[in-house]
Design a protein around this motif. Structure first.
Motif, mmCIF file in Angstrom:
data_model
loop_
_atom_site.group_PDB
_atom_site.id
_atom_site.type_symbol
_atom_site.label_atom_id
_atom_site.label_comp_id
_atom_site.label_asym_id
_atom_site.label_seq_id
_atom_site.Cartn_x
_atom_site.Cartn_y
_atom_site.Cartn_z
ATOM 1 N N ILE A 389 9.407 -21.918 -12.055
ATOM 2 C CA ILE A 389 8.086 -22.776 -11.616
ATOM 3 C C ILE A 389 7.672 -23.154 -12.584
ATOM 4 N N GLY A 390 7.621 -24.670 -12.983
ATOM 5 C CA GLY A 390 7.348 -25.031 -14.057
ATOM 6 C C GLY A 390 8.059 -24.387 -15.374
ATOM 7 N N ASP A 391 7.117 -23.897 -16.484
ATOM 8 C CA ASP A 391 7.744 -23.138 -17.624
ATOM 9 C C ASP A 391 7.631 -21.733 -17.369
ATOM 10 N N ALA A 392 7.506 -21.293 -16.348
ATOM 11 C CA ALA A 392 7.281 -19.925 -16.085
ATOM 12 C C ALA A 392 8.256 -19.433 -15.137
ATOM 13 N N SER A 448 7.848 -9.397 -10.089
ATOM 14 C CA SER A 448 7.822 -8.976 -11.165
ATOM 15 C C SER A 448 6.501 -10.286 -11.806
ATOM 16 N N ALA A 449 5.821 -9.838 -13.138
ATOM 17 C CA ALA A 449 4.913 -10.707 -13.594
ATOM 18 C C ALA A 449 5.915 -11.988 -14.292
ATOM 19 N N ALA A 450 5.215 -13.203 -14.476
ATOM 20 C CA ALA A 450 5.855 -14.389 -14.911
ATOM 21 C C ALA A 450 5.773 -14.500 -16.328
ATOM 22 N N TYR A 457 2.654 -15.336 -21.407
ATOM 23 C CA TYR A 457 2.348 -15.174 -20.121
ATOM 24 C C TYR A 457 2.629 -16.556 -19.265
ATOM 25 N N GLY A 458 2.952 -16.572 -18.417
ATOM 26 C CA GLY A 458 3.152 -17.975 -17.438
ATOM 27 C C GLY A 458 2.549 -17.942 -16.109
ATOM 28 N N GLY A 459 2.155 -16.990 -15.522
ATOM 29 C CA GLY A 459 1.496 -16.813 -14.248
ATOM 30 C C GLY A 459 1.426 -15.478 -13.713
#
Length: 677
Positions: A389-392, A448-450, A457-459
């Motif tokens: 999603i986007g750059d994440a 998971s964390a993005a 960190y992406g989100g």
């Protein structure tokens, strides 16, 4: 987890993987490498985080920075012994001693390499007919042994076995899981690990002392007086003799004669081929025949044939009795089979559909992941869904859990009349590794964390909601796997929904979705529908009021529109200070309600991602205060309520003034700090 403990944990504890590939690495030894080597192997650039004086996290040599890098899977790793300095040319923090700073990692071996080590250790003695190694679990044989190949014993009835402790076992089916009393696997790379052992021996030599009788007749002439007579005397003598028999084991051998996969209604070539020692695959002259085994129920059978050749010689020895010697060669065969049920599934994901929708909001994104189709293990369910999603990039992990667990606790080494017992072990290169296979259960879907492409960190996935698709029975896991919840009924899901807060207010890039099954096959793009929907602002306002004969009869018309004034129909509006708790807008985006006091608050929470009409609107709210009328409100005894509402509004106004003054003061303070000295 220290890697020194990981190998033990993966075969005895509550450690799982979410797909069935046997190429998954298992750590077995700690290892430290320089930061330079780490980056060459795909590690990300270092990031620097300031630490407080009382922090307990590992720091650089100055104690001021925690230095973090990430591996190819974006898992965080600490950089130790780093000397951090600020590059005067770039004004960026860097590591000065990249060739001395260290990153902790681990040496690993894949699950397949582990299986091959098990094979090597157990088959190395299979050609040694003097002893047999028997896999045991809590005092019971994992694979039942058999004896036979008897030869007759001379000089009387009876026989003796020349083959004993013969067994054959299917230690595991490649890339499979034991589920509902069957190995479940796909037809892409079908194979099995086959182990066996036996003992061969000749009967014991024996001698038996006995005797034989010899009768002698003596004739003599006797004269008595004038008469001559012939007298005959008979004498019986017993003489010693020895009956004997000698046996020699001339030769013995064991051969896995066949490994076949047979099923009801399957009339094709069921034979597997030994690709390498102990590894049998569905290949034929380099051609993979796995696909010929259509999805269904099968029986995998391995057959062992043990042959022994014994030379027997026997006879009688005696100094006075008859002697003889005879010999004969005996060739005896013992056949032993072992079978396991196998369920083959179709892994082309033809019945699986995945739908991903991202509602691109102003402050947060609402993401919904839906899947349809057979999610049971026999239906080749998904193992991970990766979202960009986007750059994440973040991943949704499967509810399926695959545990590698031991099938053995000891081995028993039998030779002659003696036996020795040794515990199995779980270390790299061990002498008697535990036999391992995979069992399965179902847990929860997790997100998971993005992170972005460089590990930043992406989100964040804030919350999640799930919709249950079906309930499946619990799976009883072996001792040592400590997740007690696996014994209870568990659920498969049809939808996962959560709020995703990215770094960017709006998602400008396309949404990319990839998915794989638990058998490491890719879900075709045609089965995945992914799209981003951008939300629109909404405006909620009081459009009209109608006074009644009584203040409690005053009616208010609410109108919900888009910024261009177009109506937003069929939306639920929550109310406070009205006789209704909620009202729903009609085709003109309007809804009437009746006041229950002097103050009305109406709010629209925004569209739910599931079940909208194709347009998604952000929430909005409005308030309304009825005009004061002494005759009206005083007559009904609600003047106090009116005043309370007014006082509340005044207090709110005062609070806003205070916040504005604070903001003005803070801006002046910051400006002074940033001004050049």
């Amino acid at each position: 987890m220290p890697s020194a403990d990981a190998l033990y944990a993966t075969t005895t504890g509550d450690v799982y993987r979410t797909h069935l590939s046997d190429s998954v690495p298992i750590p077995y030894q700690d290892e430290w490498i320089t930061f330079t080597e780490w980056q060459r192997s795909g590690g990300t650039p270092a990031r620097f985080y300031p630490v407080s004086s009382d922090s307990t996290v590992p720091t650089d040599s100055s104690g001021q920075w925690q230095v973090i890098t990430r591996n190819r899977n974006l898992e965080a790793r600490t950089v130790y012994n780093a000397q951090v300095y600020r590059n005067p040319l770039t004004d960026e923090l860097e590591i000065l001693n990249s060739d001395d700073a260290l990153v902790y990692t681990a040496r690993s071996a894949t699950i397949q390499e582990r299986y091959l080590h098990i094979r090597d250790q157990y088959l190395q003695y299979s050609d040694d007919s003097s002893r047999a190694v028997i896999p045991m679990i809590d005092g019971e044989e994992v694979y039942a042994t058999a004896s036979g190949g008897s030869v007759p014993l001379p000089h009387g009835p009876g026989s003796a076995d020349t083959i004993s402790d013969a067994w054959i076992g299917i230690s595991d089916v490649r890339e499979s899981a034991w589920y509902r009393d069957s190995y479940v696997t796909d037809n892409a790379d079908l194979g099995a690990y086959i182990l066996y052992d036996y003992r061969a021996s000749a009967p014991d030599d024996f001698t038996r002392r006995s005797s034989c009788t010899r009768t002698h007749t003596v004739t003599r002439t006797v004269t008595v007086g004038n008469e001559t007579k012939t007298v005959t005397d008979t004498h019986t003598h017993r003489y010693p003799r020895t009956r004997w028999a000698e046996f020699d084991l001339v030769d013995s051998s064991a051969t896995v004669t066949s490994v076949s996969l047979d099923g009801v209604g399957y009339d094709g070539d069921s034979a597997l081929v030994e690709q390498e020692e102990g590894v049998w695959m569905a290949t034929d002259g380099g051609r993979d025949r796995s696909a010929e085994f259509i999805p269904g129920e099968y029986e995998l059978t391995a057959t062992l044939e043990v042959e022994s050749e014994v030379e027997a010689r026997w006879g009688v020895r005696s100094s006075r009795c008859s002697e003889y010697e005879r010999s004969q060669s005996y060739t005896r065969t013992l056949t032993r089979s072992h079978s396991v049920p196998v369920t083959i599934v179709d892994t082309d994901a033809s019945g699986l559909e995945i739908d991903v929708t991202v509602l691109d909001g102003v402050e947060s994104d609402r993401t919904i992941v839906q899947w349809d189709g057979d999610q049971d293990l026999t239906g080749a369910p998904w193992s991970s869904i990766e979202l960009e999603i986007g750059d994440a990039t973040f991943s949704v992990d499967s509810p399926w859990r695959f545990y590698g667990v031991s099938q053995t606790t000891h081995i028993e080494e039998r030779s002659g009349s003696a036996s020795e017992t040794y515990p199995v072990t779980h270390t790299q290169g061990d002498d008697w590794p535990a036999l391992v296979h995979t069992v399965t259960s179902v847990g929860n879907v997790s997100v998971s964390a993005a992170y972005g492409p460089d590990g930043e960190y992406g989100g964040l996935w804030i919350e999640d909601e799930t919709a249950i698709d079906e309930e499946i029975p619990g799976t009883e896991l072996p001792a040592g796997v400590v997740d007690e919840a696996n014994g209870s009924p568990t659920y498969l899901f049809e939808r996962l929904e959560g709020e995703f807060r990215p770094r960017d207010a709006r998602v400008d890039e396309a949404l990319n979705v990839r998915a794989s099954t638990v058998f490491d096959t890719q879900v075709p793009d045609a089965n995945i529908d992914a799209h981003i929907v951008t939300s629109e602002l909404s405006e909620l306002a009081v459009a009209d009021t109608v006074p009644g004969d009584d203040p409690s009869d005053r009616r208010v018309l609410l109108r919900l529109t888009d910024p261009d004034g177009n109506p937003i129909p069929n939306r639920e509006i929550s109310l406070s200070g009205a006789v209704d708790e909620t009202v729903t807008t009609n085709g003109d985006g309007e809804a009437w309600t009746t006041l229950d006091g002097p103050y009305l608050r109406a709010s629209y929470s925004g569209d739910n991602l599931a079940g909208s009409d194709g347009r998604y609107f952000e929430g909005d709210f409005t308030t309304y205060m009825a005009p004061y009328s002494y005759d009206g409100w005083g007559a009904t005894g609600t003047v106090e309520r009116y005043l309370e509402a007014a006082i509340g509004s005044v207090l709110m106004f005062v609070e806003w003034i205070a916040l504005g003054l604070l903001a003005f003061w803070w801006r002046k303070y910051i400006s002074r700090r940033e001004a050049p000295q």
